[in-house]
Design a protein around this motif. Structure first.
Motif, PDB file in Angstrom:
ATOM      1  N   ASP A  49      19.334  85.558 -60.155  1.00 21.96           N
ATOM      2  CA  ASP A  49      19.323  86.946 -60.612  1.00 21.96           C
ATOM      3  C   ASP A  49      19.990  87.837 -59.577  1.00 21.96           C
ATOM      4  O   ASP A  49      19.740  87.702 -58.369  1.00 21.96           O
ATOM      5  CB  ASP A  49      17.891  87.423 -60.845  1.00 21.96           C
ATOM      6  CG  ASP A  49      17.193  86.628 -61.941  1.00 21.96           C
ATOM      7  OD1 ASP A  49      17.898  86.019 -62.781  1.00 21.96           O
ATOM      8  OD2 ASP A  49      15.949  86.617 -61.956  1.00 21.96           O
ATOM      9  N   ILE A  50      20.830  88.750 -60.052  1.00 24.86           N
ATOM     10  CA  ILE A  50      21.511  89.715 -59.193  1.00 24.86           C
ATOM     11  C   ILE A  50      20.650  90.976 -59.149  1.00 24.86           C
ATOM     12  O   ILE A  50      20.319  91.534 -60.192  1.00 24.86           O
ATOM     13  CB  ILE A  50      22.915  90.035 -59.741  1.00 24.86           C
ATOM     14  CG1 ILE A  50      23.740  88.749 -59.855  1.00 24.86           C
ATOM     15  CG2 ILE A  50      23.605  91.080 -58.857  1.00 24.86           C
ATOM     16  CD1 ILE A  50      25.002  88.901 -60.677  1.00 24.86           C
ATOM     17  N   PRO A  51      20.273  91.425 -57.959  1.00 17.03           N
ATOM     18  CA  PRO A  51      19.421  92.619 -57.865  1.00 17.03           C
ATOM     19  C   PRO A  51      20.100  93.848 -58.489  1.00 17.03           C
ATOM     20  O   PRO A  51      21.325  93.972 -58.447  1.00 17.03           O
ATOM     21  CB  PRO A  51      19.238  92.815 -56.357  1.00 17.03           C
ATOM     22  CG  PRO A  51      19.504  91.475 -55.756  1.00 17.03           C
ATOM     23  CD  PRO A  51      20.547  90.842 -56.637  1.00 17.03           C
ATOM     24  N   PRO A  52      19.316  94.756 -59.049  1.00 16.82           N
ATOM     25  CA  PRO A  52      19.892  95.992 -59.589  1.00 16.82           C
ATOM     26  C   PRO A  52      20.679  96.736 -58.513  1.00 16.82           C
ATOM     27  O   PRO A  52      20.233  96.831 -57.361  1.00 16.82           O
ATOM     28  CB  PRO A  52      18.659  96.808 -60.015  1.00 16.82           C
ATOM     29  CG  PRO A  52      17.568  95.800 -60.185  1.00 16.82           C
ATOM     30  CD  PRO A  52      17.862  94.703 -59.195  1.00 16.82           C
ATOM     31  N   GLY A  53      21.856  97.218 -58.875  1.00 17.15           N
ATOM     32  CA  GLY A  53      22.694  97.945 -57.925  1.00 17.15           C
ATOM     33  C   GLY A  53      23.540  97.056 -57.034  1.00 17.15           C
ATOM     34  O   GLY A  53      24.277  97.550 -56.195  1.00 17.15           O
ATOM     35  N   TRP A  54      23.450  95.746 -57.199  1.00 16.78           N
ATOM     36  CA  TRP A  54      24.251  94.808 -56.411  1.00 16.78           C
ATOM     37  C   TRP A  54      25.371  94.256 -57.284  1.00 16.78           C
ATOM     38  O   TRP A  54      25.292  94.274 -58.511  1.00 16.78           O
ATOM     39  CB  TRP A  54      23.393  93.661 -55.895  1.00 16.78           C
ATOM     40  CG  TRP A  54      22.441  94.034 -54.798  1.00 16.78           C
ATOM     41  CD1 TRP A  54      21.575  95.083 -54.771  1.00 16.78           C
ATOM     42  CD2 TRP A  54      22.236  93.336 -53.577  1.00 16.78           C
ATOM     43  NE1 TRP A  54      20.846  95.091 -53.618  1.00 16.78           N
ATOM     44  CE2 TRP A  54      21.229  94.021 -52.859  1.00 16.78           C
ATOM     45  CE3 TRP A  54      22.794  92.198 -53.018  1.00 16.78           C
ATOM     46  CZ2 TRP A  54      20.781  93.600 -51.610  1.00 16.78           C
ATOM     47  CZ3 TRP A  54      22.336  91.776 -51.780  1.00 16.78           C
ATOM     48  CH2 TRP A  54      21.350  92.477 -51.084  1.00 16.78           C
ATOM     49  N   GLU A  55      26.413  93.744 -56.657  1.00 21.67           N
ATOM     50  CA  GLU A  55      27.566  93.170 -57.364  1.00 21.67           C
ATOM     51  C   GLU A  55      27.777  91.719 -56.945  1.00 21.67           C
ATOM     52  O   GLU A  55      27.470  91.349 -55.814  1.00 21.67           O
ATOM     53  CB  GLU A  55      28.817  93.986 -57.056  1.00 21.67           C
ATOM     54  CG  GLU A  55      28.720  95.403 -57.562  1.00 21.67           C
ATOM     55  CD  GLU A  55      29.975  96.209 -57.301  1.00 21.67           C
ATOM     56  OE1 GLU A  55      30.906  95.707 -56.621  1.00 21.67           O
ATOM     57  OE2 GLU A  55      30.036  97.350 -57.780  1.00 21.67           O
ATOM     58  N   LEU A  56      28.329  90.953 -57.885  1.00 17.07           N
ATOM     59  CA  LEU A  56      28.650  89.540 -57.655  1.00 17.07           C
ATOM     60  C   LEU A  56      30.158  89.403 -57.542  1.00 17.07           C
ATOM     61  O   LEU A  56      30.901  89.996 -58.328  1.00 17.07           O
ATOM     62  CB  LEU A  56      28.148  88.701 -58.837  1.00 17.07           C
ATOM     63  CG  LEU A  56      28.571  87.238 -58.889  1.00 17.07           C
ATOM     64  CD1 LEU A  56      27.907  86.447 -57.763  1.00 17.07           C
ATOM     65  CD2 LEU A  56      28.223  86.642 -60.244  1.00 17.07           C
ATOM     66  N   PRO A  65      13.846  92.421 -49.251  1.00 18.12           N
ATOM     67  CA  PRO A  65      13.195  91.936 -50.476  1.00 18.12           C
ATOM     68  C   PRO A  65      14.186  91.496 -51.559  1.00 18.12           C
ATOM     69  O   PRO A  65      13.936  90.513 -52.254  1.00 18.12           O
ATOM     70  CB  PRO A  65      12.359  93.140 -50.926  1.00 18.12           C
ATOM     71  CG  PRO A  65      12.046  93.860 -49.650  1.00 18.12           C
ATOM     72  CD  PRO A  65      13.311  93.726 -48.824  1.00 18.12           C
ATOM     73  N   SER A  66      15.320  92.184 -51.685  1.00 19.15           N
ATOM     74  CA  SER A  66      16.319  91.767 -52.675  1.00 19.15           C
ATOM     75  C   SER A  66      16.897  90.409 -52.327  1.00 19.15           C
ATOM     76  O   SER A  66      17.171  89.587 -53.203  1.00 19.15           O
ATOM     77  CB  SER A  66      17.448  92.805 -52.767  1.00 19.15           C
ATOM     78  OG  SER A  66      16.962  94.008 -53.312  1.00 19.15           O
TER      79      SER A  66
END
Length: 182
Positions: free
Chosen positions: A30-37, A160-161
């Motif tokens: 899962d990609i944390p909210p506000g993060w980019e892959l 935590p993310s």
């Protein structure tokens, strides 16, 4: 067919992936909210917040290595720390332990280290090492490393993310489309 009266040499093909040359195991996280892959040249995947933090790109890299099948998690941890120490002799271990993820099915070696970046800023790295499910009879095993890097001043905000990424990491049984939540 013969060549000068001799049988032609047997030509064999190496196919990747195949039973003899296994592919990297399929996985998702899962990609944390506000993060980019993103794709990366130094890792299979890179994940980071949309903006740098005080000029520093907080990031999580997903890496893969093929290791001898007899290597266990503790040995892998020793080997990878030795490699890290060679690159950065001043790295200091803050904590390390074994954690259990994926409902207890995946043992993960967690290590947090501190070092300084090129600008002299103290940064923390969260290292998570674990194996993909082992293939019976295989000579090698698939070791994954998820490494998050963050300035110490931002560890409470972004740590935590990073752990959420490790916690959500799962191996897939086959190809599928990526899940997109609203």
């Amino acid at each position: 067919m013969t060549t000068g009266g001799q049988p032609a040499p047997e030509i064999r093909e190496a196919l990747f992936p195949s039973p003899q040359l296994r592919a990297i195991p399929s996985f998702s996280f899962d990609i944390p909210p506000g993060w980019e892959l993103e794709e990366a040249t130094t890792a299979i995947a890179a994940v980071h917040p949309r903006e740098p933090v005080d000029g520093f790109w907080v990031n999580v890299l997903v890496n893969h290595s093929r290791v001898e099948g007899a290597v266990d998690l503790e040995q892998a941890a020793v080997i990878t720390f030795r490699q890290l120490r060679r690159r950065d002799p001043n790295v200091a271990v803050v904590t390390e332990r074994i954690a259990h993820y994926d409902n207890g099915r995946r043992d993960t070696y967690l290590r947090v280290v501190e070092t300084t970046d090129d600008d002299g800023r103290t940064v923390a790295q969260v290292h998570a090492l674990f194996f993909a499910p082992r293939v019976a009879g295989a000579r090698t095993a698939d070791l994954f490393q998820v490494i998050g890097t963050v300035p110490n001043a931002s560890l409470d905000e972004h740590g935590p993310s990073m752990i959420d990424i490790v916690n959500s990491f799962r191996f897939e049984t086959g190809p599928r489309a990526a899940r997109v939540d609203g």
